[in-house]
Design a protein around this motif. Sequence first.
Motif, mmCIF file in Angstrom:
data_model
loop_
_atom_site.group_PDB
_atom_site.id
_atom_site.type_symbol
_atom_site.label_atom_id
_atom_site.label_comp_id
_atom_site.label_asym_id
_atom_site.label_seq_id
_atom_site.Cartn_x
_atom_site.Cartn_y
_atom_site.Cartn_z
ATOM 1 N N ASP A 112 -5.765 2.785 0.754
ATOM 2 C CA ASP A 112 -6.756 3.630 0.100
ATOM 3 C C ASP A 112 -6.055 4.581 -0.860
ATOM 4 O OD1 ASP A 112 -6.893 6.635 1.663
ATOM 5 O OD2 ASP A 112 -5.805 5.010 2.645
ATOM 6 N N ARG A 113 -6.797 5.051 -1.856
ATOM 7 C CA ARG A 113 -6.200 5.869 -2.907
ATOM 8 C C ARG A 113 -5.779 7.253 -2.420
ATOM 9 N NH1 ARG A 113 -8.538 5.830 -7.645
ATOM 10 N NH2 ARG A 113 -9.951 4.090 -7.327
ATOM 11 N N THR B 241 -6.335 -4.963 -3.124
ATOM 12 C CA THR B 241 -6.005 -3.774 -3.907
ATOM 13 C C THR B 241 -5.237 -2.795 -3.032
ATOM 14 O OG1 THR B 241 -8.044 -4.040 -5.179
ATOM 15 C CG2 THR B 241 -6.942 -1.889 -5.292
ATOM 16 N N TYR B 242 -4.159 -2.236 -3.586
ATOM 17 C CA TYR B 242 -3.367 -1.229 -2.889
ATOM 18 C C TYR B 242 -3.043 -0.099 -3.856
ATOM 19 C CZ TYR B 242 -2.387 -4.964 0.523
ATOM 20 O OH TYR B 242 -2.499 -5.965 1.456
ATOM 21 N N TRP B 243 -2.599 1.037 -3.276
ATOM 22 C CA TRP B 243 -2.078 2.149 -4.043
ATOM 23 C C TRP B 243 -0.668 2.444 -3.558
ATOM 24 C CZ3 TRP B 243 -7.067 1.305 -3.040
ATOM 25 C CH2 TRP B 243 -7.983 1.488 -4.072
ATOM 26 N N ARG C 33 -1.873 1.831 -8.938
ATOM 27 C CA ARG C 33 -2.755 0.851 -8.298
ATOM 28 C C ARG C 33 -2.217 -0.549 -8.553
ATOM 29 N NH1 ARG C 33 -8.877 0.595 -10.427
ATOM 30 N NH2 ARG C 33 -7.687 0.173 -12.336
ATOM 31 N N GLU D 220 -12.062 -1.041 -15.243
ATOM 32 C CA GLU D 220 -12.078 -1.361 -13.818
ATOM 33 C C GLU D 220 -12.205 -2.868 -13.596
ATOM 34 O OE1 GLU D 220 -11.523 0.625 -11.284
ATOM 35 O OE2 GLU D 220 -11.313 2.397 -12.578
ATOM 36 N N SER E 112 -2.405 1.831 -13.767
ATOM 37 C CA SER E 112 -3.732 1.286 -13.460
ATOM 38 C C SER E 112 -3.700 -0.143 -12.934
ATOM 39 C CB SER E 112 -4.620 1.349 -14.708
ATOM 40 O OG SER E 112 -4.112 0.498 -15.735
#
Length: 525
Positions: free
Chosen positions: A59-60, A93-95, A110, A147, A211
């Motif tokens: 999560d971000r 998706t990862y941060w 990201r 996005e 991004s």
Amino acid sequence: MALGFPGGTALAQQLLTASGFTHGVASGEPASDSMLLWTRYVPQGQGSEVTLDVEVSADRDFNRILHRETVRTGGYRDWTVKVTVDGLTAGSTYWFRFVAPDGTRSMAGRIFTLPEGKAEHFRMGVFSCSNLPMGWFNAYAHAARREDVDLWLHVGDYIYEYGIASYAEADRIAERVVLPAHDHEMVALADYRLRYACYRADPDLQALHASAPMICLWDDHESANDSWEGGAQNHQANEGDWATRRAAAAQAYLEWMPISEEPWKAYHIGELATLYRTESRLIGRTRQADIGAAYRAGTSVALSNFRDGEWMDPTASMLGSTQEAWIEREFRRNARTSAWQLVGMACIMGRTVMPQDAVNWLRSDISEGARNSYSNAARAGAVGLPMWMDRWDGYPQARSRFLKAAQEADADLVVLSGDSHNAWAYSLAEDRRPAGVEFAGQAVTSNGMERQMGIDHANVARGFVEANPELVWAQTHGRGYMMLDVKPQRVECEWIFLNTTKQRDQTVANRHRAHVSKGHRRIET
């Protein structure tokens, strides 16, 4: 201290005295289960090395940290950091962020891992030719806000080697200063490192890298204009040994870019596509054919003799024999398991001759040298010779080998290229049979041919299309980037043109779309 882009002497002072996380973060070399992560951290004081932690989160807000690793760097690599983390989940998706010994954290980035198995959709932005003094990176800023993207691809000329004094006053923006300054172009390792530090201080480029992951490949300006294995047009004897300069350019690139040390590579986007990163400048490229003597002779006979002789030399190569053999094997293997073969290429592959009446399109006040250049290229075009010997149609036998390899593998080939600063779409052919398509992108900031034209841009583009059977569409003005939408039965390219590069402005001026359908191997508009 994260760097912004103040310009002028303030930039120089910041670059030379900055400490902490100075240039944001970046990622690259994507796979279904791993990713390369990048940052730069300069410690205060005179320490020779520093150790950083990297954290990868689901999560971000970094409430669910899934992966931690430690990495070391030092002044020996300009304080840049690269670490590959694995054990990731496909299509996720990862941060990520880096943590310094004193607890300070980098900005977050990201990442998106590549899919496995059947994938219905993949979107990729394509960039080239970002000359910082010539304009603001509005294309990067516009793209970074998206996005709907999985990956960035930069096909070269990420930086330029020229000193600031080489730019005409009308071509550059006063606030966009690069170092080394004045008439000093990049030659030594310290020069190349400082130039990357200038470019990567740009906030729009930092936002782009944060991004999404980027696959990148170099073209000539990351070393010197029109470079090849043994030299370059913009390398003179008083600039030292070419091998030393080439090694310095390559070292700085590998330090500052989110890329592995593999010279070329294939990336598997599930069963949807295979994306190839190629190298066509410093390792296997032979010297460009020299058409100068044929021009000076001033006869069509001399040009015809050059066409039938030196231009057709089968030993001329863009990729070198080792890479040619590799990509032929990869085409045979991957065309059976993935729908599309997407090839990132620094230079345009489509055949392009100068239209015979192009000299009449030029502005009346254009320099005599520029006018002669167009006149010579038109004379060459009359006997079937290309505009520029520095791109693929200057190496016709190598081009034939590449396209035949795709045909023999029954590959649905899509070439993604840049370099020319303008936008083009080609239906590539070999032995009068379709061989694939090419989407060639416009520059981020570098000037295109429109500055030399005195007639309507649409008429210029139409003239090029009429003179070149492989060329389906062109736009010979405007800066921006391409967006590629890959689906099992169709690949669509959208060229996005920004309103200006002379002010910070993300307004879109116009767009154009073209596509290729599975099995057709021709551009459809």
